[in-house]
Scaffold this motif. Sequence first.
Motif, short mmCIF file in Angstrom:
data_model
loop_
_atom_site.label_atom_id
_atom_site.label_comp_id
_atom_site.label_asym_id
_atom_site.label_seq_id
_atom_site.Cartn_x
_atom_site.Cartn_y
_atom_site.Cartn_z
N ILE A 222 19.05 35.06 25.85
CA ILE A 222 20.34 35.26 25.19
C ILE A 222 21.35 34.22 25.67
O ILE A 222 22.08 33.62 24.86
CB ILE A 222 20.86 36.69 25.46
N SER A 223 21.40 33.98 26.97
CA SER A 223 22.33 32.98 27.50
C SER A 223 22.01 31.59 26.96
O SER A 223 22.93 30.82 26.62
CB SER A 223 22.26 32.98 29.04
N ARG A 224 20.72 31.25 26.88
CA ARG A 224 20.34 29.94 26.32
C ARG A 224 20.76 29.83 24.86
O ARG A 224 21.26 28.79 24.42
CB ARG A 224 18.82 29.74 26.44
N ALA A 225 20.58 30.92 24.11
CA ALA A 225 20.94 30.91 22.70
C ALA A 225 22.45 30.73 22.52
O ALA A 225 22.90 29.94 21.67
CB ALA A 225 20.48 32.20 22.03
N LEU A 226 23.22 31.45 23.31
CA LEU A 226 24.68 31.34 23.21
C LEU A 226 25.16 29.94 23.56
O LEU A 226 26.08 29.41 22.91
CB LEU A 226 25.34 32.38 24.13
N GLU A 227 24.55 29.34 24.55
CA GLU A 227 24.92 27.97 24.93
C GLU A 227 24.63 27.01 23.78
O GLU A 227 25.45 26.14 23.45
CB GLU A 227 24.16 27.56 26.18
N ARG A 228 23.47 27.17 23.16
CA ARG A 228 23.11 26.31 22.03
C ARG A 228 24.05 26.52 20.85
O ARG A 228 24.45 25.57 20.17
CB ARG A 228 21.67 26.58 21.61
N MET A 229 24.39 27.77 20.58
CA MET A 229 25.29 28.07 19.48
C MET A 229 26.67 27.47 19.72
O MET A 229 27.29 26.91 18.80
CB MET A 229 25.40 29.59 19.29
N LEU B 278 26.59 41.08 27.67
CA LEU B 278 26.41 39.63 27.78
C LEU B 278 26.60 38.96 26.43
O LEU B 278 27.33 37.96 26.31
CB LEU B 278 25.02 39.32 28.32
N VAL B 279 25.97 39.50 25.39
CA VAL B 279 26.04 38.87 24.08
C VAL B 279 27.43 38.99 23.47
O VAL B 279 27.92 38.06 22.83
CB VAL B 279 24.94 39.43 23.14
N THR B 280 28.08 40.13 23.67
CA THR B 280 29.42 40.31 23.12
C THR B 280 30.41 39.34 23.76
O THR B 280 31.21 38.68 23.08
CB THR B 280 29.91 41.76 23.30
N GLU B 281 30.37 39.25 25.08
CA GLU B 281 31.26 38.33 25.79
C GLU B 281 31.00 36.89 25.37
O GLU B 281 31.92 36.11 25.12
CB GLU B 281 31.07 38.49 27.30
N GLY B 282 29.71 36.53 25.26
CA GLY B 282 29.36 35.17 24.90
C GLY B 282 29.78 34.82 23.48
O GLY B 282 30.26 33.71 23.21
N GLY C 2 5.93 22.69 18.48
CA GLY C 2 6.46 22.19 19.75
C GLY C 2 7.94 22.39 19.95
O GLY C 2 8.47 21.99 20.99
N ARG C 3 8.63 23.03 19.01
CA ARG C 3 10.06 23.29 19.16
C ARG C 3 10.30 24.46 20.10
O ARG C 3 9.56 25.44 20.10
CB ARG C 3 10.69 23.58 17.80
N ASP C 4 11.35 24.37 20.89
CA ASP C 4 11.77 25.47 21.76
C ASP C 4 12.72 26.36 20.97
O ASP C 4 13.86 26.00 20.72
CB ASP C 4 12.46 24.92 23.02
N ILE C 5 12.23 27.53 20.55
CA ILE C 5 13.01 28.42 19.70
C ILE C 5 13.34 29.71 20.47
O ILE C 5 12.46 30.32 21.08
CB ILE C 5 12.22 28.80 18.43
N VAL C 6 14.61 30.09 20.43
CA VAL C 6 15.02 31.40 20.96
C VAL C 6 15.21 32.32 19.77
O VAL C 6 16.06 32.07 18.91
CB VAL C 6 16.33 31.30 21.76
N VAL D 130 17.84 28.35 17.37
CA VAL D 130 18.23 29.75 17.59
C VAL D 130 18.03 30.51 16.28
O VAL D 130 18.63 30.15 15.25
CB VAL D 130 19.69 29.89 18.04
N ALA D 131 17.19 31.52 16.31
CA ALA D 131 16.93 32.32 15.11
C ALA D 131 17.87 33.52 15.07
O ALA D 131 17.89 34.34 15.98
CB ALA D 131 15.48 32.80 15.09
N VAL D 132 18.68 33.59 14.01
CA VAL D 132 19.54 34.74 13.73
C VAL D 132 19.40 35.03 12.24
O VAL D 132 18.76 34.30 11.51
CB VAL D 132 21.02 34.46 14.09
#
Length: 393
Positions: A376-383, A303-307, A30-34, A349-351
């Motif tokens: 990607i945007s959701r992951a960056l916000e969480r990070m 997007l990912v580099t800027e974030g 039930g976890r929301d995972i990016v 967030v999986a990395v």
Amino acid sequence: MLKTVAAFDRIGEENAFAVLARATKLASEGRDIVNLGIGQPDFPTPPHIVEAAIKALRDGHHGYTPATGILPLRQAVSKDLAKRFGVEVDPELVMIMPGGKVTMYAAILLFGEPGVDILYPDPGFPIYRSMIEFTGANPIPVPIREENGFAFSADETLSLITPKTRLLIINSPANPTGGVTPKEEIDKLVKGLEAFPNVAIMSDEIYDQLTFDGLEHQTLLAYPEIRDRLILLNGWSKTYAMTGWRLGWSVWPKKLYDDVRKLGVNAWSCVNAPTQWAGIAALEGPQDAVDHMRKEFDKRRKLVTEGLNALPGVTCETPKGAFYAYPNIKQTGWKAKPLASALLEDAGVAVIGGPDFGVLGEGYIRLSYANSAENISRALERMGDFLSKRKAA
């Protein structure tokens, strides 16, 4: 007790699959995972490729094929190389493989044994070192440095070659860094290799169609002076979103080709028949989907580099190829693997931690931007939220 051979005590694995398994388990709970861990395009295989496989099945292509692959597919690979790079490759030197890893396996098995050196990129794809250690050969890291834009240095690479060196592995565009080695550096490497005629080269070019900012891929097939000792690794997985199809190809020197054919007969027999016909459709059919994926990856790359550069304690070189970012996280105070674990367990967030790609990977993590811009945007916000609230353990 059962006793296996010592080599299996040395064999490693690709931790991206372990992270994928853990992320999948958390999601099932039930976890929301990016998931930015696995290097897998989120696009479907283009429909005309799927239809070609279905047609092959309906046409009765159900049996064994030659261990080297069906001739029409080997011819299609040769024509594609001529079209894209202007190089001539005899179809009789093309080997169809069940994925890219099998070429690594075969090449390292051919040259690796106790007492010899095999050079490999570090940080780099983890299976290089794993297979080298499996054979008992000495794994010699070729440093891939951030200050070089994550390109390899020809001078540094050549300086590591000794009389014990049997094989040199290079990778551009590169996993995990996204680095692309410029032509001038590759020219210098090839020129320097003239002094080491007994060293074979395996060039992993699986991301050859994923370069950005106007960069053109420089294939080592373009250097006739090393063709008699060059092994080229490539395939369909990344370019055509065909990871699960398990379809790769490689080009071998004539003197090694039959050895690899015999290895295939002993190990994997052949690649399944309908997938090979799908491979022909991929190479000879419309390339619109490839162009579309490349453009989308380019948008996500920016997007990912800027974030990442906006996160506390994080800096990130703009990747020039593949679909990975490799940010420097040293100023966060975290070690890479504990941070990767905490991001998955606590932030969803999986990395992948940098040390999973080599002894020089500490201080970095890898993110795959082969996921949607929204994710990607959701992951960056969480990070960002995690790093602003959690100090290093």
